[in-house]
Write a protein that holds these residues in place. Structure first.
Motif, PDB file in Angstrom:
ATOM      1  N   ARG A  34     -17.230  43.144  28.481  1.00 29.15           N
ATOM      2  CA  ARG A  34     -17.802  44.314  29.165  1.00 29.15           C
ATOM      3  C   ARG A  34     -19.090  43.935  29.871  1.00 29.15           C
ATOM      4  NH1 ARG A  34     -17.108  49.045  31.799  1.00 29.15           N
ATOM      5  NH2 ARG A  34     -19.050  50.251  31.696  1.00 29.15           N
ATOM      6  N   SER A  57     -18.280  41.981  33.008  1.00 29.79           N
ATOM      7  CA  SER A  57     -17.338  42.674  33.913  1.00 29.79           C
ATOM      8  C   SER A  57     -16.030  41.890  34.040  1.00 29.79           C
ATOM      9  CB  SER A  57     -17.975  42.905  35.288  1.00 29.79           C
ATOM     10  OG  SER A  57     -19.153  43.670  35.168  1.00 29.79           O
ATOM     11  N   GLN A 113     -17.394  43.197  23.639  1.00 27.17           N
ATOM     12  CA  GLN A 113     -18.724  43.467  24.176  1.00 27.17           C
ATOM     13  C   GLN A 113     -19.098  42.463  25.258  1.00 27.17           C
ATOM     14  OE1 GLN A 113     -21.817  44.375  21.139  1.00 27.17           O
ATOM     15  NE2 GLN A 113     -20.160  44.241  19.631  1.00 27.17           N
ATOM     16  N   ALA A 163     -17.013  53.096  27.104  1.00 26.57           N
ATOM     17  CA  ALA A 163     -16.052  52.189  27.745  1.00 26.57           C
ATOM     18  C   ALA A 163     -15.430  51.230  26.724  1.00 26.57           C
ATOM     19  CB  ALA A 163     -16.743  51.415  28.859  1.00 26.57           C
ATOM     20  N   LEU A 164     -16.244  50.733  25.792  1.00 24.01           N
ATOM     21  CA  LEU A 164     -15.716  49.843  24.755  1.00 24.01           C
ATOM     22  C   LEU A 164     -14.727  50.557  23.842  1.00 24.01           C
ATOM     23  CD1 LEU A 164     -18.953  47.872  23.741  1.00 24.01           C
ATOM     24  CD2 LEU A 164     -16.965  46.993  24.986  1.00 24.01           C
ATOM     25  N   THR A 169     -21.606  52.376  28.084  1.00 20.26           N
ATOM     26  CA  THR A 169     -20.974  51.124  27.640  1.00 20.26           C
ATOM     27  C   THR A 169     -20.210  51.332  26.342  1.00 20.26           C
ATOM     28  OG1 THR A 169     -22.778  49.888  28.670  1.00 20.26           O
ATOM     29  CG2 THR A 169     -21.402  48.722  27.081  1.00 20.26           C
TER      30      THR A 169
END
Length: 309
Positions: free
Chosen positions: A39, A42, A36, A96-97, A93
């Motif tokens: 992410r 970035s 986390q 993406a995780l 998010t």
């Protein structure tokens, strides 16, 4: 990464490799919190791990960490992570995780049958040290953001830990005291075992050089049988001459460069040089210079008349 820090990490990994047998590819256990955070910042976590460890890596994630990612709450508002990043995340998010977790190797922890996933400390401790022996049996590297997990890892021998500091830089912790003690004990044991082997070799050499009376007799008999020759009366010749060195005196001239002696006429006549006795001189023969006998030819009157014509 700065050069000084990179050099320190390289030396630290060499010490882990020598003391605990770490080798490439390094198996790294990643938890949900550091995913986390990467992410949010970035950060390309996989490439940063490879740069920090200076080699090939194999990032892994446990089943409990994946379940923690699935259990993250999703907010419906447009602006979420800036205000409360630890409680709610956006659907993008979260997707993406989950995609990032699927790209990692799955490390089976065996807790998927439980109704609720275990805490990061309980799950990772069961994977790293399943028998609670205080040793990192599978040579795993931890990349965890949870402070409780990292404090537990310091009590286990040979567990490198990585985390993201306040400057948003992925760093590696120093070797823990338990790991330092284990490494020093291993080095001390190697020194003692090497000294013990040296003493055993020296004692064995002394026994071979100075055996007992029976050993001396048997060794002398074997030496006579191998090196000696049979003499008259089926007795063995003594091998005492072998141990004595030949006395070296003044060196003489090269026999090939010496001028040969001249042959005397008496030797030629007696035939000693030729190796055979000479026959007596007959009538009409004259001795030649080389020791052979030449027979004189007699000419008759008929021969003289033929020559005159």
């Amino acid at each position: 990464m700065r050069g000084k820090r990179s050099k320190q990490y390289r030396k630290l990994l060499e010490r882990y490799a020598i003391a605990f047998g770490f080798r490439e590819p390094y198996q790294i256990i990643v938890d949900a919190q550091i995913l986390q955070l990467s992410r949010r910042l970035s950060m390309d976590l996989v490439s940063q791990l490879a740069r920090t460890l200076h080699g090939e890596i194999k990032p892994m994630i446990t089943q409990c960490s994946i379940r923690h990612l699935y259990a993250l709450p999703v907010s419906t508002s447009a602006t979420t992570s800036a205000t409360s990043p630890d409680t709610t995340i956006s659907p993008v998010t979260k997707t993406a995780l989950l995609d990032l977790s699927r790209s990692l190797t799955l490390r089976r922890c065996g807790h998927h049958t439980l109704p609720q996933p275990l805490s990061p400390l309980d799950c990772i401790s069961s994977v790293v040290d399943p028998k609670s022996s205080g040793q990192n049996k599978h040579r795993l590297v931890l990349a965890c953001q949870d402070e409780t997990v990292r404090s537990w890892a310091r009590s286990v021998k040979g567990v490198p830990s990585l985390f993201v500091n306040k400057m948003s830089v992925l760093v590696m912790e120093r070797m823990a005291e338990s790991s330092m003690e284990a490494m020093e004990n291993a080095e001390r044991w190697k020194l003692r075992s090497g000294a013990r082997r040296g003493l055993e070799r020296s004692s064995k050499r002394k026994r071979e050089e100075d055996p007992g009376e029976e050993g001396r007799e048997s060794r002398g008999l074997i030496q006579q049988i191998v090196e000696g020759h049979y003499a008259k009366g089926n007795e063995y010749q003594s091998s005492d001459r072998k141990g004595k060195r030949k006395a070296r005196g003044p060196k003489g001239p090269n026999p090939l460069s010496i001028k040969k002696k001249k042959r005397s006429t008496s030797d030629e006549r007696s035939g000693a040089i030729l190796g055979r006795p000479l026959r007596p001189i007959r009538e009409g023969e004259e001795p030649a210079a080389d020791g052979r006998r030449r027979k004189r030819t007699r000419t008759t009157s008929a021969t003289h008349a033929a020559v005159a014509k």
